[in-house]
Design a protein around this motif. Structure first.
Motif, PDB file in Angstrom:
ATOM      1  N   GLY A  66      -5.245   2.526  -0.601  1.00  0.00           N
ATOM      2  CA  GLY A  66      -5.946   3.571   0.119  1.00  0.00           C
ATOM      3  C   GLY A  66      -6.282   4.648  -0.894  1.00  0.00           C
ATOM      4  O   GLY A  66      -5.395   5.221  -1.506  1.00  0.00           O
ATOM      5  N   ASP A  67      -7.560   4.850  -1.148  1.00  0.00           N
ATOM      6  CA  ASP A  67      -7.966   5.751  -2.223  1.00  0.00           C
ATOM      7  C   ASP A  67      -8.391   7.107  -1.700  1.00  0.00           C
ATOM      8  O   ASP A  67      -9.262   7.210  -0.843  1.00  0.00           O
ATOM      9  N   GLY A  68      -7.785   8.149  -2.226  1.00  0.00           N
ATOM     10  CA  GLY A  68      -8.262   9.504  -2.074  1.00  0.00           C
ATOM     11  C   GLY A  68      -8.468  10.034  -0.678  1.00  0.00           C
ATOM     12  O   GLY A  68      -9.439  10.721  -0.431  1.00  0.00           O
ATOM     13  N   ASP A  69      -7.572   9.729   0.248  1.00  0.00           N
ATOM     14  CA  ASP A  69      -7.661  10.318   1.586  1.00  0.00           C
ATOM     15  C   ASP A  69      -7.125  11.745   1.531  1.00  0.00           C
ATOM     16  O   ASP A  69      -6.097  12.007   0.921  1.00  0.00           O
ATOM     17  N   THR A  70      -7.814  12.665   2.204  1.00  0.00           N
ATOM     18  CA  THR A  70      -7.318  14.036   2.295  1.00  0.00           C
ATOM     19  C   THR A  70      -6.622  14.182   3.639  1.00  0.00           C
ATOM     20  O   THR A  70      -7.201  13.873   4.678  1.00  0.00           O
ATOM     21  N   ALA A  71      -5.383  14.640   3.616  1.00  0.00           N
ATOM     22  CA  ALA A  71      -4.605  14.798   4.845  1.00  0.00           C
ATOM     23  C   ALA A  71      -5.208  15.916   5.685  1.00  0.00           C
ATOM     24  O   ALA A  71      -5.298  17.058   5.241  1.00  0.00           O
ATOM     25  N   GLY A  72      -5.620  15.585   6.905  1.00  0.00           N
ATOM     26  CA  GLY A  72      -6.179  16.580   7.813  1.00  0.00           C
ATOM     27  C   GLY A  72      -5.110  17.417   8.482  1.00  0.00           C
ATOM     28  O   GLY A  72      -5.384  18.503   8.987  1.00  0.00           O
ATOM     29  N   THR A  73      -3.895  16.925   8.493  1.00  0.00           N
ATOM     30  CA  THR A  73      -2.736  17.637   9.013  1.00  0.00           C
ATOM     31  C   THR A  73      -1.529  17.149   8.215  1.00  0.00           C
ATOM     32  O   THR A  73      -1.639  16.191   7.457  1.00  0.00           O
ATOM     33  N   ASP A  74      -0.387  17.795   8.339  1.00  0.00           N
ATOM     34  CA  ASP A  74       0.803  17.373   7.598  1.00  0.00           C
ATOM     35  C   ASP A  74       1.193  15.955   8.011  1.00  0.00           C
ATOM     36  O   ASP A  74       1.162  15.618   9.202  1.00  0.00           O
ATOM     37  N   LEU A  75       1.592  15.152   7.016  1.00  0.00           N
ATOM     38  CA  LEU A  75       1.993  13.764   7.247  1.00  0.00           C
ATOM     39  C   LEU A  75       3.344  13.501   6.600  1.00  0.00           C
ATOM     40  O   LEU A  75       3.671  14.099   5.571  1.00  0.00           O
ATOM     41  N   VAL A  76       4.092  12.576   7.182  1.00  0.00           N
ATOM     42  CA  VAL A  76       5.287  12.037   6.552  1.00  0.00           C
ATOM     43  C   VAL A  76       5.104  10.521   6.541  1.00  0.00           C
ATOM     44  O   VAL A  76       4.882   9.910   7.584  1.00  0.00           O
ATOM     45  N   LEU A  77       5.163   9.927   5.353  1.00  0.00           N
ATOM     46  CA  LEU A  77       5.000   8.486   5.189  1.00  0.00           C
ATOM     47  C   LEU A  77       6.366   7.865   4.966  1.00  0.00           C
ATOM     48  O   LEU A  77       7.071   8.236   4.015  1.00  0.00           O
ATOM     49  N   LEU A  78       6.747   6.918   5.843  1.00  0.00           N
ATOM     50  CA  LEU A  78       8.058   6.274   5.784  1.00  0.00           C
ATOM     51  C   LEU A  78       7.881   4.769   5.630  1.00  0.00           C
ATOM     52  O   LEU A  78       7.490   4.098   6.590  1.00  0.00           O
ATOM     53  N   PRO A  79       8.138   4.198   4.465  1.00  0.00           N
ATOM     54  CA  PRO A  79       8.089   2.742   4.364  1.00  0.00           C
ATOM     55  C   PRO A  79       9.245   2.136   5.170  1.00  0.00           C
ATOM     56  O   PRO A  79      10.390   2.546   5.006  1.00  0.00           O
ATOM     57  N   VAL A  80       8.932   1.208   6.046  1.00  0.00           N
ATOM     58  CA  VAL A  80       9.971   0.538   6.817  1.00  0.00           C
ATOM     59  C   VAL A  80      10.086  -0.931   6.417  1.00  0.00           C
ATOM     60  O   VAL A  80      10.993  -1.628   6.856  1.00  0.00           O
ATOM     61  N   VAL A 116      -4.616  15.543  -1.286  1.00  0.00           N
ATOM     62  CA  VAL A 116      -5.214  14.211  -1.413  1.00  0.00           C
ATOM     63  C   VAL A 116      -4.095  13.229  -1.742  1.00  0.00           C
ATOM     64  O   VAL A 116      -3.253  13.511  -2.600  1.00  0.00           O
ATOM     65  N   TYR A 117      -4.088  12.083  -1.046  1.00  0.00           N
ATOM     66  CA  TYR A 117      -3.075  11.081  -1.341  1.00  0.00           C
ATOM     67  C   TYR A 117      -3.716   9.706  -1.441  1.00  0.00           C
ATOM     68  O   TYR A 117      -4.749   9.430  -0.824  1.00  0.00           O
ATOM     69  N   ALA A 118      -3.105   8.860  -2.254  1.00  0.00           N
ATOM     70  CA  ALA A 118      -3.567   7.496  -2.434  1.00  0.00           C
ATOM     71  C   ALA A 118      -2.354   6.576  -2.445  1.00  0.00           C
ATOM     72  O   ALA A 118      -1.294   6.952  -2.945  1.00  0.00           O
ATOM     73  N   LEU A 119      -2.523   5.401  -1.883  1.00  0.00           N
ATOM     74  CA  LEU A 119      -1.477   4.380  -1.873  1.00  0.00           C
ATOM     75  C   LEU A 119      -2.028   3.156  -2.579  1.00  0.00           C
ATOM     76  O   LEU A 119      -3.181   2.768  -2.354  1.00  0.00           O
ATOM     77  N   ASP A 120      -1.198   2.539  -3.434  1.00  0.00           N
ATOM     78  CA  ASP A 120      -1.663   1.369  -4.177  1.00  0.00           C
ATOM     79  C   ASP A 120      -0.463   0.564  -4.660  1.00  0.00           C
ATOM     80  O   ASP A 120       0.655   0.796  -4.220  1.00  0.00           O
ATOM     81  N   ALA A 121      -0.706  -0.352  -5.585  1.00  0.00           N
ATOM     82  CA  ALA A 121       0.351  -1.162  -6.203  1.00  0.00           C
ATOM     83  C   ALA A 121       1.248  -1.822  -5.163  1.00  0.00           C
ATOM     84  O   ALA A 121       2.460  -1.749  -5.233  1.00  0.00           O
ATOM     85  N   VAL A 122       0.618  -2.482  -4.190  1.00  0.00           N
ATOM     86  CA  VAL A 122       1.366  -3.205  -3.164  1.00  0.00           C
ATOM     87  C   VAL A 122       1.596  -4.625  -3.670  1.00  0.00           C
ATOM     88  O   VAL A 122       0.649  -5.402  -3.797  1.00  0.00           O
ATOM     89  N   HIS A 123       2.858  -4.957  -3.993  1.00  0.00           N
ATOM     90  CA  HIS A 123       3.191  -6.271  -4.544  1.00  0.00           C
ATOM     91  C   HIS A 123       3.687  -7.237  -3.469  1.00  0.00           C
ATOM     92  O   HIS A 123       3.629  -8.445  -3.652  1.00  0.00           O
ATOM     93  N   THR A 124       4.229  -6.710  -2.381  1.00  0.00           N
ATOM     94  CA  THR A 124       4.607  -7.491  -1.199  1.00  0.00           C
ATOM     95  C   THR A 124       4.095  -6.707   0.003  1.00  0.00           C
ATOM     96  O   THR A 124       3.927  -5.491  -0.082  1.00  0.00           O
ATOM     97  N   PRO A 125       3.833  -7.372   1.122  1.00  0.00           N
ATOM     98  CA  PRO A 125       3.322  -6.616   2.282  1.00  0.00           C
ATOM     99  C   PRO A 125       4.206  -5.407   2.584  1.00  0.00           C
ATOM    100  O   PRO A 125       5.432  -5.480   2.527  1.00  0.00           O
ATOM    101  N   CYS A 126       3.563  -4.303   2.879  1.00  0.00           N
ATOM    102  CA  CYS A 126       4.255  -3.031   3.106  1.00  0.00           C
ATOM    103  C   CYS A 126       3.852  -2.479   4.475  1.00  0.00           C
ATOM    104  O   CYS A 126       2.669  -2.479   4.823  1.00  0.00           O
ATOM    105  N   THR A 127       4.832  -2.032   5.225  1.00  0.00           N
ATOM    106  CA  THR A 127       4.577  -1.363   6.501  1.00  0.00           C
ATOM    107  C   THR A 127       5.084   0.062   6.401  1.00  0.00           C
ATOM    108  O   THR A 127       6.239   0.293   6.027  1.00  0.00           O
ATOM    109  N   LEU A 128       4.210   1.019   6.713  1.00  0.00           N
ATOM    110  CA  LEU A 128       4.566   2.434   6.694  1.00  0.00           C
ATOM    111  C   LEU A 128       4.544   2.983   8.111  1.00  0.00           C
ATOM    112  O   LEU A 128       3.606   2.714   8.871  1.00  0.00           O
TER     113      LEU A 128
END
Length: 154
Positions: free
Chosen positions: A80-94, A132-144
């Protein structure tokens, strides 16, 4: 802000998780991104396949705002490239892990260095509104699990 147990009916692990996350947010909210290792993550991961409405409700009660929850799946190689958070977020990998980067939007916030990390199960990444946040380098399926903090209507 008082950090008593989050809810009378909440399980101890979930109460600890919510308390630790609320403490982190009380320090960093609106200032800078933060990575926290909340106690009680097992309660969140155990419910990752279903809804855990008490997590959002309890956190919202402590922070004095509405908190909603959703899940995002990232396939191997996903990004996920360069998304700007429209409100505060907490990302939790499960499940799984991914790379992440959080930085101020150009011309947005006071000088804050970019935060680059590997986000794993057991960690929570706070992304302030406007960063701005970006997510990458997914080596195994990831659920957030994504917790969205909605500011109160005054």
């Amino acid at each position: 802000m008082e950090f008593e147990p989050a809810s009378q009916g909440a399980e101890p692990g979930l109460s600890h998780f919510v308390r630790d996350l609320a403490l982190c947010l009380s320090v960093h909210r609106d200032r800078s991104p933060a990575l926290v290792w909340p106690d009680g993550i097992d309660a969140v991961v155990a419910e990752a396949d279903g809804e855990l409405p008490e997590l959002a409700t309890s956190l919202g009660a402590l922070l004095g705002c509405e908190v909603t929850s959703s899940f995002v799946g990232l396939p191997v190689g996903g990004r996920g490239d360069g998304d700007t958070a429209g409100t505060d977020l907490v990302l939790l990998p499960v499940k799984g892990s991914c790379g992440g980067r959080v930085e101020p939007s150009p011309g947005g916030h006071a000088p804050v260095h970019a935060l680059e990390l590997r986000l794993r199960v057991g960690e929570a990444l706070y992304v302030p509104r406007g960063f701005v946040y970006a997510l990458d380098a997914v080596h195994t399926p990831c659920t957030l699990q994504v917790l969205t903090l909605h500011p109160p209507d005054w």
